[in-house]
Every structure is written in C-alpha cells, then in structure tokens.
Write a protein that holds these residues in place. Structure first.
Motif, PDB file in Angstrom:
ATOM      1  N   ARG A  36       0.842  -1.192   0.000  1.00 19.15           N
ATOM      2  CA  ARG A  36       0.000   0.000   0.000  1.00 19.15           C
ATOM      3  C   ARG A  36       0.881   1.248   0.000  1.00 19.15           C
ATOM      4  NH1 ARG A  36      -0.636  -2.392   5.120  1.00 19.15           N
ATOM      5  NH2 ARG A  36       0.260  -1.184   6.843  1.00 19.15           N
ATOM      6  N   THR A  37       0.378   2.300  -0.629  1.00 18.93           N
ATOM      7  CA  THR A  37       1.146   3.535  -0.743  1.00 18.93           C
ATOM      8  C   THR A  37       1.354   4.192   0.611  1.00 18.93           C
ATOM      9  OG1 THR A  37       0.253   3.881  -2.951  1.00 18.93           O
ATOM     10  CG2 THR A  37       1.201   5.798  -1.859  1.00 18.93           C
ATOM     11  N   ALA A  38       0.312   4.209   1.433  1.00 20.15           N
ATOM     12  CA  ALA A  38       0.412   4.941   2.705  1.00 20.15           C
ATOM     13  C   ALA A  38      -0.429   4.271   3.767  1.00 20.15           C
ATOM     14  CB  ALA A  38      -0.032   6.385   2.516  1.00 20.15           C
ATOM     15  N   GLY A  39       0.032   4.373   5.010  1.00 21.69           N
ATOM     16  CA  GLY A  39      -0.704   3.845   6.143  1.00 21.69           C
ATOM     17  C   GLY A  39      -0.575   4.782   7.322  1.00 21.69           C
ATOM     18  N   LEU A  40      -0.589   4.219   8.520  1.00 23.83           N
ATOM     19  CA  LEU A  40      -0.562   5.028   9.736  1.00 23.83           C
ATOM     20  C   LEU A  40       0.680   5.917   9.796  1.00 23.83           C
ATOM     21  CD1 LEU A  40      -1.568   5.766  12.576  1.00 23.83           C
ATOM     22  CD2 LEU A  40      -0.398   3.729  13.434  1.00 23.83           C
ATOM     23  N   ARG A  41       1.844   5.358   9.590  1.00 21.96           N
ATOM     24  CA  ARG A  41       3.077   6.141   9.708  1.00 21.96           C
ATOM     25  C   ARG A  41       3.188   7.200   8.620  1.00 21.96           C
ATOM     26  NH1 ARG A  41       7.610   1.829   9.453  1.00 21.96           N
ATOM     27  NH2 ARG A  41       6.182   1.096   7.836  1.00 21.96           N
ATOM     28  N   THR A  42       2.814   6.824   7.394  1.00 24.49           N
ATOM     29  CA  THR A  42       2.973   7.770   6.272  1.00 24.49           C
ATOM     30  C   THR A  42       2.115   9.004   6.446  1.00 24.49           C
ATOM     31  OG1 THR A  42       3.458   5.917   4.793  1.00 24.49           O
ATOM     32  CG2 THR A  42       2.853   8.012   3.764  1.00 24.49           C
ATOM     33  N   TYR A  43       0.835   8.810   6.841  1.00 22.88           N
ATOM     34  CA  TYR A  43      -0.045   9.970   7.009  1.00 22.88           C
ATOM     35  C   TYR A  43       0.389  10.818   8.202  1.00 22.88           C
ATOM     36  CZ  TYR A  43      -3.247   8.302   3.438  1.00 22.88           C
ATOM     37  OH  TYR A  43      -3.787   7.918   2.242  1.00 22.88           O
ATOM     38  N   THR A  44       0.895  10.189   9.245  1.00 21.77           N
ATOM     39  CA  THR A  44       1.397  10.954  10.385  1.00 21.77           C
ATOM     40  C   THR A  44       2.599  11.799   9.976  1.00 21.77           C
ATOM     41  OG1 THR A  44       0.672   9.194  11.886  1.00 21.77           O
ATOM     42  CG2 THR A  44       2.249  10.791  12.739  1.00 21.77           C
ATOM     43  N   LEU A  45       3.519  11.186   9.248  1.00 24.33           N
ATOM     44  CA  LEU A  45       4.699  11.928   8.781  1.00 24.33           C
ATOM     45  C   LEU A  45       4.316  13.002   7.770  1.00 24.33           C
ATOM     46  CD1 LEU A  45       7.236   8.967   8.381  1.00 24.33           C
ATOM     47  CD2 LEU A  45       7.224  10.738  10.156  1.00 24.33           C
ATOM     48  N   THR A  46       3.264  12.764   6.996  1.00 28.77           N
ATOM     49  CA  THR A  46       2.796  13.770   6.028  1.00 28.77           C
ATOM     50  C   THR A  46       2.345  15.030   6.750  1.00 28.77           C
ATOM     51  OG1 THR A  46       2.133  12.100   4.420  1.00 28.77           O
ATOM     52  CG2 THR A  46       1.081  14.253   4.249  1.00 28.77           C
ATOM     53  N   ALA A  47       1.582  14.868   7.839  1.00 28.51           N
ATOM     54  CA  ALA A  47       1.136  16.035   8.608  1.00 28.51           C
ATOM     55  C   ALA A  47       2.324  16.770   9.207  1.00 28.51           C
ATOM     56  CB  ALA A  47       0.167  15.598   9.699  1.00 28.51           C
ATOM     57  N   VAL A  48       3.302  16.031   9.720  1.00 30.69           N
ATOM     58  CA  VAL A  48       4.504  16.657  10.282  1.00 30.69           C
ATOM     59  C   VAL A  48       5.287  17.371   9.191  1.00 30.69           C
ATOM     60  CG1 VAL A  48       6.697  16.208  11.446  1.00 30.69           C
ATOM     61  CG2 VAL A  48       4.632  14.987  12.166  1.00 30.69           C
ATOM     62  N   LEU A  49       5.351  16.771   8.008  1.00 30.61           N
ATOM     63  CA  LEU A  49       6.031  17.418   6.875  1.00 30.61           C
ATOM     64  C   LEU A  49       5.354  18.736   6.515  1.00 30.61           C
ATOM     65  CD1 LEU A  49       8.122  17.375   4.578  1.00 30.61           C
ATOM     66  CD2 LEU A  49       6.471  16.029   3.230  1.00 30.61           C
ATOM     67  N   GLY A  50       4.030  18.734   6.496  1.00 33.34           N
ATOM     68  CA  GLY A  50       3.306  19.969   6.210  1.00 33.34           C
ATOM     69  C   GLY A  50       3.570  21.033   7.254  1.00 33.34           C
TER      70      GLY A  50
END
Length: 420
Positions: A36-50
């Motif tokens: 899968r492209t994204a899961g729990l960690r990816t979306y969490t890191l995405t918010a931190v990246l933003g």
C-alpha cells in the motif's frame, strides 16, 4: 510565536496525521507490508512534513511551503499511480487524503488551531464512514438527489427574488417569509423522508416511527394502522409506533414555534411537554413489553416533500392560513383563531403553527397563539386516533385513542394551570 505555542501547534499537526493514518491504515489492514502507498506512519509523517514546511516557510520564504506541497503531491501521486497500475485500483481517495493531511499540518502551524482540529475531525469522519456513505448513496434515487437541488434553488435562487414585505390585505402575507417557512417545514420533513429511505425495510417499528414523525406523523399513522390490521398479533407494538410518531410531531411543533418566537416556548412547553410525555411513556412501555424479538419492518409510504408541486402547495397552504388567521382574528378575536386552529388541525399542524407564531409578534398575544397551536395539535391527535380505529385493529385503536385522550387531558390541564 513562542516555543510553547509552537510545540502545541506541532502536536496538533501530529494528532491530525495520526487520526487520518489510523483510519486509512485500519481500512487497508489486510494488505501486506509494502503493498500500500500509505498507512498510519505515512499519514502521520505527512502532517509533520506539512507543519515543518510551513514553519520553514515563515523563516525563509513563503514560496517554500508551496514548492514543498508541489513536490510532495508529485511524489505521492507517482507512488499512488504505481499502486493503482499494479492493483487496477482507480480510487483517488488516498491521494486526496494525503494532500489534505499535508495542508492541515501546515494550517495547524499558520492558522487557527480550532479550525484545524475541526477540519481534521471532519476529514477523519468522512474517511471512516466510507461504507455507510456508499450504502446510503445506493439507496437514494435520482428523485431524492433532485430534491436536494430543488431545496438549494428554493433557498438561494428563489428566496432572494421574493419581496420581503407584506403585499396582501391586512398585512398578512409576506412572500419571502412564507417561502422560507415552506422551505423549513419541507426540509424537516425531507430529513425524516431520507431517514426512512436510508433505513429501508430493515428499520424496526421504533426507528421508523421516529423518522416518520419528522416526515409525516399522519402518513406514519396510516401505514402502521394498516400493518396492525394485517398483523393483529403485533397491534400493541404498532400502536406504540403510532404514539411515538405523535410524540415526535409534538416536539417538532414546539421547536418550530419556539424558533419563530421564543415567547411561545414557555406557554407551550408545559402543555405540549405533558402531552408528549404521556404518549412517549406509553409508547416506551409498549415497546418494552411487546417489542422484544419483534421482526416487524414497516414500509412507510411517504411522499417526497421536496417535490416542487408539494412545496408550492405547502407555501399556498401557509399563505391561506396566514390570511385567514389575520382576518378571523380581526373579525372574531381569539374565538376566530380557535375555530381556525381546530379546522386546520384536521389536516395539518405545521401551517397553523407557523401562522400563529408569526402573528404572535404583533397581532395576537403569545397566550392566544399557544392556545391555538395546542388546539390544532389536540384535534390532529384525535384525527390520528380515529384513523387507527378505522384502519387498524380495535386493540390498536383503543390503545391509541385512550392514550391520546389522556395526553390531551394532561396537556389541557397543564395549559390551564400554567397560563391562568
């Protein structure tokens, strides 16, 4: 921005990412790691990246945030495209969710924290309600979707074009107000109608009665009465449904009248509350004693209240009763209003409720308006009891009739005690 405030904002961004990631990760929990492209960690890191991109943009150049967002969108979109190509999955929800998570993380640093939290929760709810939303959409027909469009047109196109002032004799008719009232009543009824359509035949008597009381307690009474005739062994349970829909109608009247004139809340609260308590308590008792293990699933045949013809008829009825109320009030005083309320209650309580609530601002006293509304509710309650006796079984009819009589006595006693 001090260190404490900055840490709080970064914490909010992290929490938003965790919420979105939790929902998306749970929905894709059956897929193997790396599939899968994204899961729990990816979306969490995405918010931190933003959040960090927004922070760095404030220290360097605001364009940094835009470039960071663009780079993230391209990279995430590329991975999502590879996944879609491999799995033949054409859903774009994951990409949109990731972009929203990045944006919300950035907004948590730059904007209002309450708005960021509220939008984050809304986004999470929409993602979490995938199955129910799709199920509801499959149940709705084009006619229901068209009704929403008609509602929007009535509210945002037609309403602003209508004159907002009296245009008839006796200053009784305000086209804009009457059209707005028609929209409000139809919208409330439509909410119950949609609830019935969504619940379908799987809804029990209690749920159907609750939704039916919003849409049309009269139509609900007719349906459940016929059902009692077909299933006499369930007469007590179906009588409870009729009483419950009547209780919802009483609450609906109180809310509408109070919304139009809060001076009516106190004169109406005790009598309608007493009547509603009697019907609701009896309905609850019937459900508790007769509803266990019941498999009754009523199909309520209620007309779409946002059919344009129905909406126009409702507006015309409100206008006619408003005109008659003003005329009879002038000619016969409170006695004329009482007669009109009793006649109106034979078919409908909404129109007379709206008319008397409006007149109570400048034409009649709050007590007179409350009396008229109470009489209309009482007459309508008697009519529905008669419908149950005629269309249903004797048992259901006498249960509803006896309870209705007790409710009317309780409401009348409360009105006399608290208003005189």
């Amino acid at each position: 921005m001090n260190d404490t405030s900055l840490l709080l904002r970064l914490g909010v961004a992290l929490a938003i990412g965790l919420l979105v990631g939790l929902v998306r990760g749970w929905q894709q929990r059956d897929e193997e790691e790396g599939e899968r492209t994204a899961g729990l960690r990816t979306y969490t890191l995405t918010a931190v990246l933003g959040a960090l991109s927004a922070l760095l943009g404030t220290y360097t150049n605001p364009a940094f945030l835009g470039l960071s967002f663009l780079g993230f969108a391209i990279a995430f979109g590329a991975f999502a495209w590879l996944e879609a190509k491999s799995e033949q999955n054409f859903s774009v929800t994951g990409v949109i969710a990731a972009l929203l998570t990045f944006a919300l993380g950035a907004y948590a640093v730059l904007g209002d924290l309450q708005i960021a939290i509220a939008v984050g929760v809304i986004v999470t709810l929409i993602l979490a309600l995938k199955q129910p939303l799709h199920s509801w959409l499959r149940r709705l027909t084009w006619l229901e979707i068209r009704s929403v469009l008609i509602l929007l047109a009535m509210t945002f196109l037609a309403l602003p074009l209508l004159p907002n002032g009296t245009v008839a004799p006796w200053d009784a008719i305000n086209p804009a107000q009457i059209w707005l009232y028609a929209i409000i009543i139809a919208a409330i009824s439509f909410a119950g109608y949609v609830a019935i359509r969504i619940m379908g035949s799987q809804a029990g008597v209690a749920l159907a009665a609750l939704a039916g009381g919003l849409a049309s307690s009269t139509a609900t009474t007719a349906t459940l009465s016929r059902m009692a005739r077909e299933h006499p062994e369930a007469s007590s349970l179906l009588a409870g449904g009729i009483l419950l829909s009547g209780s919802v109608m009483i609450v609906r009247v109180l809310v509408i009248a109070g919304a139009l004139n809060n001076a009516l809340v106190l004169p109406l609260a005790w009598p309608l509350g007493a009547a509603g308590f009697v019907t609701a308590a009896t309905a609850g008792l019937l459900f508790l004693t007769r509803g266990k293990g019941s498999k009754e699933h009523p199909r309520l045949d209620i007309k779409n209240p946002f059919d344009l013809g129905t909406a126009l008829q409702l507006a015309a009825l409100i206008a006619a009763i408003s005109l008659l109320a003003k005329l009879m009030s002038g000619l016969m005083g409170n006695a004329g209003l009482t007669i009109l309320a009793a006649i109106s209650g034979l078919a409908d309580v909404d129109a007379i409720t709206l008319s008397l609530a409006r007149l109570s601002h400048d034409g009649i006293s709050a007590g007179a308006a409350a009396l008229g509304i109470g009489i209309a509710v009482a007459v309508n309650t008697v009519v529905k009891a008669g419908m149950t006796l005629t269309l249903g079984t004797p048992k259901a009819g006498w249960i509803v009739s006896g309870t209705s009589l007790a409710a009317i006595v309780a409401g009348g006693t409360a009105f006399v005690f608290f208003n005189w």
